[in-house]
Write an enzyme that holds these catalytic residues in place. Structure first.
Site, short mmCIF file in Angstrom:
data_model
loop_
_atom_site.label_atom_id
_atom_site.label_comp_id
_atom_site.label_asym_id
_atom_site.label_seq_id
_atom_site.Cartn_x
_atom_site.Cartn_y
_atom_site.Cartn_z
N ARG A 1 -0.52 -9.28 13.28
CA ARG A 1 -0.72 -7.90 12.10
C ARG A 1 -1.56 -8.25 11.25
O ARG A 1 -2.54 -8.80 10.96
CB ARG A 1 0.52 -7.35 11.57
CG ARG A 1 1.38 -6.23 12.70
CD ARG A 1 2.61 -5.96 12.11
NE ARG A 1 2.00 -5.35 10.93
CZ ARG A 1 3.45 -4.81 9.99
NH1 ARG A 1 4.28 -5.65 10.35
NH2 ARG A 1 3.29 -4.52 9.29
N ARG B 1 11.63 -6.58 4.47
CA ARG B 1 11.80 -5.22 4.52
C ARG B 1 12.05 -5.01 6.06
O ARG B 1 12.37 -3.79 5.77
CB ARG B 1 9.81 -4.81 4.85
CG ARG B 1 9.64 -3.26 4.64
CD ARG B 1 8.45 -2.66 4.40
NE ARG B 1 7.60 -3.45 5.76
CZ ARG B 1 6.43 -2.81 5.51
NH1 ARG B 1 5.51 -1.99 4.29
NH2 ARG B 1 4.78 -2.77 6.67
N LYS C 1 0.92 -1.17 0.02
CA LYS C 1 -0.10 0.26 0.44
C LYS C 1 0.91 1.19 0.03
O LYS C 1 0.14 2.39 -1.10
CB LYS C 1 -1.19 -0.30 1.10
CG LYS C 1 -1.90 -1.14 0.98
CD LYS C 1 -3.20 -0.61 2.26
CE LYS C 1 -2.40 -0.31 4.10
NZ LYS C 1 -2.19 -2.41 4.14
N ARG D 1 -10.15 1.19 9.53
CA ARG D 1 -8.96 -0.79 9.66
C ARG D 1 -10.25 -1.41 10.97
O ARG D 1 -9.80 -2.60 10.17
CB ARG D 1 -7.92 -0.32 10.84
CG ARG D 1 -6.69 -0.89 9.42
CD ARG D 1 -5.64 -0.96 10.71
NE ARG D 1 -4.07 -1.61 10.08
CZ ARG D 1 -3.12 -0.66 9.84
NH1 ARG D 1 -3.17 -0.22 9.17
NH2 ARG D 1 -2.20 -2.13 9.59
N ARG E 1 11.55 -0.99 11.02
CA ARG E 1 10.66 -1.16 12.22
C ARG E 1 10.60 -2.35 12.76
O ARG E 1 10.80 -3.36 12.90
CB ARG E 1 9.21 -1.63 11.18
CG ARG E 1 8.91 0.33 10.47
CD ARG E 1 7.96 -0.03 9.50
NE ARG E 1 6.27 -1.03 10.24
CZ ARG E 1 5.36 -0.63 9.08
NH1 ARG E 1 5.03 0.00 8.66
NH2 ARG E 1 4.66 -1.67 9.81
P1 AMP Z 1 0.61 0.17 8.91
O1 AMP Z 1 1.78 1.00 9.07
O2 AMP Z 1 -0.18 0.88 9.07
O3 AMP Z 1 1.22 -1.01 8.46
O4 AMP Z 1 0.50 0.10 10.17
C1 AMP Z 1 1.31 0.09 11.56
C2 AMP Z 1 0.25 0.03 13.12
O5 AMP Z 1 0.19 1.68 13.24
C3 AMP Z 1 -0.71 -0.84 12.62
O6 AMP Z 1 0.06 -2.58 12.80
C4 AMP Z 1 -1.22 -0.60 13.82
O7 AMP Z 1 -0.80 -1.36 15.51
C5 AMP Z 1 -1.26 0.95 14.01
N1 AMP Z 1 -2.40 1.63 13.11
C6 AMP Z 1 -1.54 1.93 11.88
N2 AMP Z 1 -2.91 2.36 11.34
C7 AMP Z 1 -4.18 2.37 11.86
C8 AMP Z 1 -5.94 1.96 12.21
N3 AMP Z 1 -6.58 3.00 11.35
N4 AMP Z 1 -6.19 1.81 13.27
C9 AMP Z 1 -6.06 1.10 14.60
N5 AMP Z 1 -4.41 0.64 14.27
C10 AMP Z 1 -2.94 1.16 13.44
#
Ligand code: AMP
Length: 370
Positions: free
Chosen positions: A326, A308, A194, A269, A314
């Site tokens: 996740r 990654r 994404k 989400r 991260r």
């Molecule tokens: P991402 O970079 O989108 O993979 O997000 C990393 C982490 O941020 C996720 O595993 C969640 O812990 C938190 N996170 C990101 N977006 C959301 C969301 N819309 N709602 C809740 N937690 C989020």
């Protein structure tokens, strides 16, 4: 099509310079006939009518005099606009034949008040000449005697008309351009690509990219209160609570009042987040155009994220157990959003395996139809 930008708004040409001149000529011909022996007073309504009036007077071939009036309107406490005189006509118009020169007759509120002023002054006669007239907006009874052009109920600028002070100097007419915002939800499990695709698509479609994950990571790095709160969830691969995430997303959207649209990446989400997004966009007169989802097999995701993790820095990419959690959270809590947007005919699945360019092409094919 010629487009201009004034302050925060875009306008497109809607009436050419030639058409404006033809409209003025039409009015001038009739005034020359009707007022040849009357030595009329052209009463120009400032500011907007100054250009129309100048053109008209140059084309009037008989004796005439000029006068100016300026009224202003503001929203009173009641629903009706209150209009007051800023500058009155000098010298007196008593017993004169007056041609009121307006740039545009819209609701008719201004004309109404001017007619009252003329009656109070004891004029011999009055006629209304306007360059533009909006029949759909006009709500008064007085006849509009000379009309250059009838127009639709659009907001226009140019030839004396302005938007917040700008645009009066254009010789053709521009109308407000309504370009609907294009708001995309980029969807898919962690590691689907994404973020990579959002970077390409935001350039291609001139959209603002909001990645909730990135905003959280930025806050963690800067040790903000929000960051400290989010870290405990993120490190375990869990979702940050809705109330926190929704407030943050709203704030990010508000930071971009001039956006042509957004790419929401990692948001919504949960169903509560999707509902909150709908409310937020509705308050801006827009909506989610579509959810474009990258579909990638779980095992491919795990392998991609482990690779990654070697460079992303991260913590949640470095540990296979967290990665798997996740993905599990995605299916348990997030995947339901597919059904949420399917119900609205807004879900579009795209194969997320291939080169970056191939996937961009597949996404663009969908986005171009939205
Ligand atoms: P991402 O970079 O989108 O993979 O997000 C990393 C982490 O941020 C996720 O595993 C969640 O812990 C938190 N996170 C990101 N977006 C959301 C969301 N819309 N709602 C809740 N937690 C989020």
């Amino acid at each position: 099509m010629d487009t201009i930008r004034l302050h925060d708004l875009n306008f497109e040409e809607s009436i050419s310079k030639t058409e404006v001149q033809q409209a003025i000529n039409g009015v001038a011909v009739r005034l020359n006939d009707d007022f040849k022996d009357k030595r009329p007073v052209f009463l120009t309504v400032l500011n907007g009518a100054f250009l129309f009036s100048a053109e008209l007077i140059k084309k009037f071939n008989h004796e005439c005099e000029l006068s100016f009036i300026k009224v202003a309107s503001y929203d009173g406490l009641t629903q009706n606009d209150e209009i007051y005189t800023v500058m009155g006509a000098e010298p007196s118009l008593k017993n004169r034949d007056v041609i009121v020169v307006e740039d545009i007759v819209d609701s008719g509120n201004t004309i109404d008040i001017i007619i009252q002023i003329l009656k109070d002054e004891g004029v011999n006669s009055y006629k209304i000449a306007t360059l533009f007239y909006k029949p759909q907006a006009y709500s008064k009874n007085h006849a509009i005697d000379y009309i250059g052009l009838e127009i639709a109920n659009d907001f226009i600028v140019g030839f004396g008309l302005d938007y917040k002070g700008l645009g009066r100097n254009f010789t053709s007419i521009y109308k407000l351009k309504n370009t609907p915002m294009k708001n995309l939800v980029l969807f898919g499990p962690p590691g689907a690509g994404k973020g990579t695709q959002a970077e390409v698509l935001k350039e291609k479609y001139d959209l603002v990219h909001i990645s909730t994950g990135d905003v959280f990571r930025y806050n963690i790095k800067n040790a903000t209160e929000l960051g400290t709160l989010a870290k405990s969830y993120i490190d375990k691969g869990q979702l940050v609570p809705d109330s926190v995430t929704i407030d943050m997303l709203n704030a990010e959207v508000e930071k971009n009042p001039e956006a042509k649209g957004f790419i929401f990446d990692g948001f919504p989400r949960t169903e509560a987040q999707a509902d909150a997004l709908a409310v937020l966009l509705e308050s801006k007169g827009t909506e989610v155009a579509g959810m474009v989802a990258l579909e990638v097999d779980d095992e491919v995701l795990v392998q991609r994220l482990l690779v990654r993790g070697k460079t992303s820095g991260r913590a949640d990419d470095a540990d296979e157990a967290v990665i798997r959690n996740r993905i599990k959270v995605y299916y348990a809590e997030t995947a339901i959003l597919k059904g949420y947007y399917e119900k609205q005919n807004k879900y579009h699945g795209v194969n997320g395996v291939g080169s970056v360019a191939e996937i961009t092409d597949r996404l663009s094919n969908v986005i171009d139809t939205l």
